[in-house]
Design a protein around this motif. Structure first.
Motif, PDB file in Angstrom:
ATOM      1  N   PHE A  55       0.831  -1.214   0.000  1.00  0.00           N
ATOM      2  CA  PHE A  55       0.000   0.000   0.000  1.00  0.00           C
ATOM      3  C   PHE A  55       0.863   1.260   0.000  1.00  0.00           C
ATOM      4  N   TYR A  56       1.948   1.239   0.774  1.00  0.00           N
ATOM      5  CA  TYR A  56       2.817   2.426   0.828  1.00  0.00           C
ATOM      6  C   TYR A  56       3.374   2.724  -0.568  1.00  0.00           C
ATOM      7  N   SER A  57       3.798   1.666  -1.291  1.00  0.00           N
ATOM      8  CA  SER A  57       4.319   1.876  -2.646  1.00  0.00           C
ATOM      9  C   SER A  57       3.231   2.431  -3.559  1.00  0.00           C
ATOM     10  N   ALA A  58       2.039   1.822  -3.503  1.00  0.00           N
ATOM     11  CA  ALA A  58       0.960   2.250  -4.409  1.00  0.00           C
ATOM     12  C   ALA A  58       0.622   3.719  -4.171  1.00  0.00           C
ATOM     13  N   VAL A  59       0.464   4.094  -2.911  1.00  0.00           N
ATOM     14  CA  VAL A  59       0.044   5.464  -2.598  1.00  0.00           C
ATOM     15  C   VAL A  59       1.148   6.465  -2.954  1.00  0.00           C
ATOM     16  N   LYS A  60       2.431   6.022  -2.840  1.00  0.00           N
ATOM     17  CA  LYS A  60       3.532   6.931  -3.191  1.00  0.00           C
ATOM     18  C   LYS A  60       3.813   6.944  -4.703  1.00  0.00           C
ATOM     19  N   GLY A  61       3.037   6.156  -5.453  1.00  0.00           N
ATOM     20  CA  GLY A  61       3.219   6.141  -6.916  1.00  0.00           C
ATOM     21  C   GLY A  61       4.432   5.337  -7.353  1.00  0.00           C
ATOM     22  N   GLU A  62       4.866   4.392  -6.500  1.00  0.00           N
ATOM     23  CA  GLU A  62       6.044   3.568  -6.831  1.00  0.00           C
ATOM     24  C   GLU A  62       5.621   2.136  -7.164  1.00  0.00           C
ATOM     25  N   ASP A  63       6.486   1.415  -7.905  1.00  0.00           N
ATOM     26  CA  ASP A  63       6.269  -0.027  -8.094  1.00  0.00           C
ATOM     27  C   ASP A  63       6.584  -0.708  -6.767  1.00  0.00           C
ATOM     28  N   TYR A  64       6.007  -1.904  -6.548  1.00  0.00           N
ATOM     29  CA  TYR A  64       6.347  -2.633  -5.323  1.00  0.00           C
ATOM     30  C   TYR A  64       7.097  -3.923  -5.673  1.00  0.00           C
ATOM     31  N   VAL A  65       8.242  -4.100  -5.062  1.00  0.00           N
ATOM     32  CA  VAL A  65       8.997  -5.345  -5.255  1.00  0.00           C
ATOM     33  C   VAL A  65       8.579  -6.282  -4.124  1.00  0.00           C
ATOM     34  N   CYS A  66       7.865  -7.343  -4.508  1.00  0.00           N
ATOM     35  CA  CYS A  66       7.249  -8.228  -3.500  1.00  0.00           C
ATOM     36  C   CYS A  66       8.137  -9.451  -3.252  1.00  0.00           C
ATOM     37  N   PHE A  67       8.336  -9.771  -1.982  1.00  0.00           N
ATOM     38  CA  PHE A  67       9.271 -10.846  -1.634  1.00  0.00           C
ATOM     39  C   PHE A  67       8.632 -12.238  -1.594  1.00  0.00           C
ATOM     40  N   VAL A  68       7.349 -12.312  -1.983  1.00  0.00           N
ATOM     41  CA  VAL A  68       6.731 -13.641  -2.167  1.00  0.00           C
ATOM     42  C   VAL A  68       6.065 -13.685  -3.549  1.00  0.00           C
ATOM     43  N   ARG A  69       5.763 -14.882  -4.046  1.00  0.00           N
ATOM     44  CA  ARG A  69       5.148 -15.049  -5.368  1.00  0.00           C
ATOM     45  C   ARG A  69       3.732 -14.489  -5.394  1.00  0.00           C
ATOM     46  N   GLU A  70       3.253 -14.213  -6.607  1.00  0.00           N
ATOM     47  CA  GLU A  70       1.916 -13.620  -6.736  1.00  0.00           C
ATOM     48  C   GLU A  70       0.793 -14.572  -6.308  1.00  0.00           C
ATOM     49  N   ASP A  71       1.059 -15.888  -6.341  1.00  0.00           N
ATOM     50  CA  ASP A  71      -0.003 -16.834  -5.953  1.00  0.00           C
ATOM     51  C   ASP A  71       0.063 -17.174  -4.451  1.00  0.00           C
ATOM     52  N   THR A  72       0.871 -16.444  -3.695  1.00  0.00           N
ATOM     53  CA  THR A  72       0.970 -16.714  -2.250  1.00  0.00           C
ATOM     54  C   THR A  72      -0.298 -16.229  -1.560  1.00  0.00           C
ATOM     55  N   ARG A  73      -0.961 -17.185  -0.940  1.00  0.00           N
ATOM     56  CA  ARG A  73      -2.246 -16.868  -0.311  1.00  0.00           C
ATOM     57  C   ARG A  73      -2.119 -17.084   1.189  1.00  0.00           C
ATOM     58  N   LEU A  74      -2.496 -16.087   1.972  1.00  0.00           N
ATOM     59  CA  LEU A  74      -2.414 -16.198   3.434  1.00  0.00           C
ATOM     60  C   LEU A  74      -3.649 -15.566   4.072  1.00  0.00           C
ATOM     61  N   PRO A  75      -3.955 -15.970   5.300  1.00  0.00           N
ATOM     62  CA  PRO A  75      -5.042 -15.298   6.020  1.00  0.00           C
ATOM     63  C   PRO A  75      -4.574 -13.914   6.469  1.00  0.00           C
ATOM     64  N   MET A  76      -5.443 -12.932   6.359  1.00  0.00           N
ATOM     65  CA  MET A  76      -5.101 -11.546   6.724  1.00  0.00           C
ATOM     66  C   MET A  76      -6.269 -10.928   7.494  1.00  0.00           C
ATOM     67  N   MET A  77      -5.964  -9.826   8.168  1.00  0.00           N
ATOM     68  CA  MET A  77      -7.020  -9.150   8.941  1.00  0.00           C
ATOM     69  C   MET A  77      -6.705  -7.654   8.989  1.00  0.00           C
ATOM     70  N   TYR A  78      -7.739  -6.834   8.902  1.00  0.00           N
ATOM     71  CA  TYR A  78      -7.549  -5.378   8.986  1.00  0.00           C
ATOM     72  C   TYR A  78      -7.566  -4.959  10.453  1.00  0.00           C
ATOM     73  N   MET A  79      -6.796  -3.909  10.759  1.00  0.00           N
ATOM     74  CA  MET A  79      -6.605  -3.505  12.158  1.00  0.00           C
ATOM     75  C   MET A  79      -7.894  -3.344  12.988  1.00  0.00           C
ATOM     76  N   PRO A  80      -8.966  -2.727  12.463  1.00  0.00           N
ATOM     77  CA  PRO A  80     -10.160  -2.612  13.322  1.00  0.00           C
ATOM     78  C   PRO A  80     -10.662  -3.989  13.790  1.00  0.00           C
ATOM     79  N   ASP A  81     -10.554  -5.004  12.941  1.00  0.00           N
ATOM     80  CA  ASP A  81     -10.965  -6.351  13.351  1.00  0.00           C
ATOM     81  C   ASP A  81      -9.955  -6.973  14.318  1.00  0.00           C
ATOM     82  N   CYS A  82      -8.697  -6.632  14.143  1.00  0.00           N
ATOM     83  CA  CYS A  82      -7.654  -7.134  15.050  1.00  0.00           C
ATOM     84  C   CYS A  82      -7.925  -6.624  16.478  1.00  0.00           C
ATOM     85  N   ILE A  83      -8.281  -5.350  16.557  1.00  0.00           N
ATOM     86  CA  ILE A  83      -8.581  -4.743  17.868  1.00  0.00           C
ATOM     87  C   ILE A  83      -9.864  -5.345  18.437  1.00  0.00           C
ATOM     88  N   LYS A  84     -10.844  -5.511  17.564  1.00  0.00           N
ATOM     89  CA  LYS A  84     -12.134  -6.078  17.987  1.00  0.00           C
ATOM     90  C   LYS A  84     -11.935  -7.485  18.554  1.00  0.00           C
TER      91      LYS A  84
END
Ligand code: AKB
Length: 319
Positions: free
Chosen positions: A195-224
């Protein structure tokens, strides 16, 4: 927790989760009822800097105890920990901080008859061979030192509950995405950095493959998740420090596609490194029916809502 009494100590309060959870707790229970601690001071002028701060290395029992006594602490929210990537760079330090710190929190919980100790676990408890959707109860064979410490902490939670009656609670957090404080050295950090790269208008060099799938959670739910579990009636709980909590699950390509709705020219360049192996050892998603049944866990954010909110928050922060 009730509004009147509780004095809460948040360790690791300047980290990704602590910096937002401590503020939410102070909103709910009063600024004077939340004490924050870390080995780094909160940023001067930040909302966090308004809370009472104690310098605390959680492996130092005497100082930990003096903070609990000085502030008449009733609940410890123990977030101080070394994450998966930094843990692989220094496994001994990871073990020391994660295990000694938690044992100190648990022993203080017993000694001062604290009402609760909340200590998070992680999806890192699983290892290779885990089913794509990780069950609540299954074989835990982590491949990282961080995962080894989290399995140990879950077992210590069961032990301290059974042996001493300590009310310790925790969830297995997935990767946490947030705009306030950057995560510190985890495998799931790519889901924030992108997100930081996208918002700053930069490309993002990602250290995992594009098909890497993981469980994620947004902060408001983490706090909840933390607050809902801390407040859940004890008699309803069938687990202690190891509740699976699901929210969303996506691969990097899907996340990039969602971000490209806002930034059509945004590009991700994939350069997998040693972190790929860690990511591959974790599940795609989790079965969180125990958390849903026992304490009514229900996340609020999905991928679309999370991406929209993250971009709005980061635009306000960075531009
Ligand atoms: C990490 O990647 O190490 C953490 C975690 C999943 O616990 N974000």
């Amino acid at each position: 927790m009730t509004k009147e009494t509780k004095k809460i100590l948040v360790t690791g309060a300047c980290g990704q989760i602590g910096s937002e959870l401590a503020l939410k707790l102070s909103e709910l229970y009063g600024k004077n009822n939340v004490v924050i601690s870390d080995v780094a001071e909160p940023k001067p002028g930040s909302a966090l800097a308004d809370l009472t701060f104690e310098y605390l290395d959680v492996t130092d029992f005497a100082t930990f105890e003096s903070v609990v006594r000085k502030h008449n602490i009733d609940t410890i929210v123990h977030l101080a920990a070394i994450l998966s990537v930094v843990g692989e760079q220094n496994p001994q330090k990871c073990w020391n901080i994660n295990i000694s710190g938690t044992l100190n929190a648990f022993n203080l919980g017993v000694k001062y008859e604290l009402s609760k100790v909340f200590v998070p676990s992680s999806i890192a408890v699983w290892g290779k061979g885990v089913p794509k959707i990780a069950p609540q109860d299954g074989i835990l064979k982590p491949t990282t030192m961080y995962g080894v410490t989290k399995v140990t902490i879950e077992l210590l939670g069961d032990y301290y509950f059974r042996k001493f009656g300590l009310d310790c609670r925790g969830v297995r957090y997935p990767g946490i995405i947030s705009a306030e404080t950057l995560p510190g050295g985890g495998t799931t950090d790519y889901a924030v950095e992108i997100f930081y790269s996208a918002v700053k208008g930069e490309d993002y060099v990602c250290f995992v493959r594009e098909d890497t799938r993981l469980p994620m959670m947004y902060m408001p739910d983490c706090i909840k998740a933390a607050i809902d579990l801390i407040n859940a009636p004890k008699e309803k709980l069938t687990h202690h420090c190891d509740y699976n909590v699901g929210s969303m699950s996506f691969d990097v390509a899907s996340l990039a596609k969602e971000i490209q709705k806002y930034y059509p020219n945004f590009k991700v360049i994939y350069k997998p490194d040693f972190r790929q192996e860690i990511a591959d050892s974790w599940p795609d998603d989790v079965d969180d029916s125990a958390a849903r049944n026992d304490w009514g866990w229900k996340p609020e954010f999905d991928l679309e809502r999370m991406v929209k909110d993250m971009i709005e928050k980061l635009k306000a922060k960075l531009l």
